[in-house]
Write a protein that holds these residues in place. Structure first.
Motif, mmCIF file in Angstrom:
data_model
loop_
_atom_site.group_PDB
_atom_site.id
_atom_site.type_symbol
_atom_site.label_atom_id
_atom_site.label_comp_id
_atom_site.label_asym_id
_atom_site.label_seq_id
_atom_site.Cartn_x
_atom_site.Cartn_y
_atom_site.Cartn_z
ATOM 1 N N ARG A 133 -21.984 -30.476 77.328
ATOM 2 C CA ARG A 133 -23.290 -29.828 77.149
ATOM 3 C C ARG A 133 -23.828 -29.407 78.514
ATOM 4 N N ASP A 134 -23.047 -28.572 79.215
ATOM 5 C CA ASP A 134 -23.419 -28.177 80.571
ATOM 6 C C ASP A 134 -24.081 -26.805 80.609
ATOM 7 N N THR A 135 -24.665 -26.398 79.495
ATOM 8 C CA THR A 135 -25.340 -25.114 79.432
ATOM 9 C C THR A 135 -26.541 -25.088 80.374
ATOM 10 N N ASN A 136 -26.634 -24.033 81.176
ATOM 11 C CA ASN A 136 -27.787 -23.843 82.050
ATOM 12 C C ASN A 136 -28.868 -23.128 81.249
ATOM 13 N N HIS A 137 -29.815 -23.891 80.720
ATOM 14 C CA HIS A 137 -30.830 -23.322 79.845
ATOM 15 C C HIS A 137 -31.731 -22.334 80.573
ATOM 16 N N GLN A 138 -32.028 -22.598 81.837
ATOM 17 C CA GLN A 138 -32.911 -21.703 82.585
ATOM 18 C C GLN A 138 -32.288 -20.321 82.738
ATOM 19 N N VAL A 139 -31.006 -20.291 83.069
ATOM 20 C CA VAL A 139 -30.314 -19.003 83.210
ATOM 21 C C VAL A 139 -30.279 -18.272 81.879
ATOM 22 N N LEU A 140 -29.995 -19.011 80.822
ATOM 23 C CA LEU A 140 -29.890 -18.401 79.499
ATOM 24 C C LEU A 140 -31.223 -17.821 79.045
ATOM 25 N N HIS A 141 -32.299 -18.586 79.214
ATOM 26 C CA HIS A 141 -33.621 -18.093 78.813
ATOM 27 C C HIS A 141 -34.052 -16.906 79.678
ATOM 28 N N ALA A 142 -33.674 -16.899 80.942
ATOM 29 C CA ALA A 142 -34.017 -15.788 81.824
ATOM 30 C C ALA A 142 -33.311 -14.498 81.383
ATOM 31 N N LEU A 143 -32.099 -14.639 80.866
ATOM 32 C CA LEU A 143 -31.353 -13.463 80.415
ATOM 33 C C LEU A 143 -32.025 -12.789 79.223
ATOM 34 N N PHE A 144 -32.622 -13.580 78.326
ATOM 35 C CA PHE A 144 -33.228 -13.037 77.113
ATOM 36 C C PHE A 144 -34.737 -12.838 77.230
ATOM 37 N N SER A 145 -35.352 -13.404 78.246
ATOM 38 C CA SER A 145 -36.805 -13.329 78.410
ATOM 39 C C SER A 145 -37.311 -11.888 78.323
ATOM 40 N N PRO A 146 -38.444 -11.654 77.628
ATOM 41 C CA PRO A 146 -39.370 -12.632 77.019
ATOM 42 C C PRO A 146 -39.048 -12.961 75.557
ATOM 43 N N TYR A 147 -37.835 -12.706 75.117
ATOM 44 C CA TYR A 147 -37.464 -12.929 73.725
ATOM 45 C C TYR A 147 -36.749 -14.267 73.565
ATOM 46 N N GLU A 148 -36.636 -14.708 72.315
ATOM 47 C CA GLU A 148 -36.016 -15.993 72.031
ATOM 48 C C GLU A 148 -34.497 -15.910 72.150
ATOM 49 N N VAL A 149 -33.885 -16.967 72.638
ATOM 50 C CA VAL A 149 -32.429 -17.050 72.691
ATOM 51 C C VAL A 149 -31.897 -17.171 71.263
ATOM 52 N N PRO A 150 -30.969 -16.313 70.834
ATOM 53 C CA PRO A 150 -30.518 -16.322 69.433
ATOM 54 C C PRO A 150 -29.457 -17.376 69.119
ATOM 55 N N PHE A 151 -29.168 -18.255 70.061
ATOM 56 C CA PHE A 151 -28.143 -19.281 69.851
ATOM 57 C C PHE A 151 -28.791 -20.665 69.781
ATOM 58 N N ASP A 152 -28.086 -21.578 69.137
ATOM 59 C CA ASP A 152 -28.535 -22.965 69.082
ATOM 60 C C ASP A 152 -28.086 -23.662 70.370
ATOM 61 N N VAL A 153 -28.975 -23.736 71.325
ATOM 62 C CA VAL A 153 -28.610 -24.256 72.647
ATOM 63 C C VAL A 153 -28.362 -25.763 72.619
ATOM 64 N N ASN A 154 -28.835 -26.433 71.579
ATOM 65 C CA ASN A 154 -28.657 -27.882 71.508
ATOM 66 C C ASN A 154 -27.333 -28.283 70.861
#
Length: 218
Positions: A133-154
């Protein structure tokens, strides 16, 4: 590891094509239980036509894309309230290709074309049911910002990888010159009056012709 490369053609005009080249090893990753996507972020100066993309899906030449952001085709840059738009496409072949278009830019007095910088795309791999579970959530959210990430990050392991390009991705879009307004406005107004006069005269002649024929018959 081979580089992910991307290109835009042509580099000047209003209508462009993005081409993302993905090496074969990424397809191996996709077949190993992961879904692979290509994400694009566009400035408000350009847009992707959702109807055009839908038609390409129906024609069997492109996958189904997800789009976030302003998709009104008629808005000039000055009327777009939202910032960046986001495009997410699934990887199904070694090349992902799609069209995009430029909006009418703000008039420029010192140049005939507006220069627009386009952000390089990102490859996103989404793998489920993994222990890591080494997903970088900050990078992922920044890529989609200001919209919601369409994947289940958990429940997924998500990794990102940028594309490369030899030089910054820029396009040149024809722009109007505000100094020309003093000439364009009166000529346009004159053309409108002449057109109205011509149409009105043609309608009047068409209306009078049956009456004249009726008088001659009498």
């Amino acid at each position: 590891m081979q580089s992910l490369t991307t290109s835009i053609t042509p580099l000047q005009g209003f209508h462009f094509t993005f081409q993302d080249n993905i090496p074969g090893q990424e397809k191996v990753e996709q077949s190993a239980g992961c879904n692979v996507y290509v994400l694009h972020r566009f400035p408000k100066d350009v847009f992707v036509d959702p109807y055009e993309l839908e038609q390409r899906v129906l024609d069997g030449v492109a996958p189904t894309f997800k789009i976030w952001g302003e998709t009104d085709l008629e808005l000039p840059v000055s009327s777009v309230k939202e910032g960046s738009s986001v495009l997410l496409g699934p990887l199904s072949a070694g090349v992902l290709e799609f069209p995009f278009h430029a909006r009418y830019p703000i008039p420029l007095s010192n140049d005939t074309h507006a220069t627009i910088d386009i952000q390089k795309p990102t490859l996103i791999s989404v793998c489920k049911n993994t222990q890591s579970r080494d997903t970088n959530h900050q990078v992922l959210h920044a890529l989609f910002s200001p919209y919601e990430v369409p994947f289940d990050v958990n429940e997924s392991q998500i990794s990102t990888r940028p594309f490369t390009h030899d030089s910054p991705l820029t396009i040149r879009v024809p722009a109007g010159n505000p100094n020309h307004i003093q000439f364009v406005e009166p000529i346009t107004l004159l053309a409108v009056f002449v057109s109205v006069y011509y149409i009105g005269r043609a309608m009047w002649k068409s209306f009078r012709r049956p009456q004249q024929a009726h008088i001659k018959q009498e």
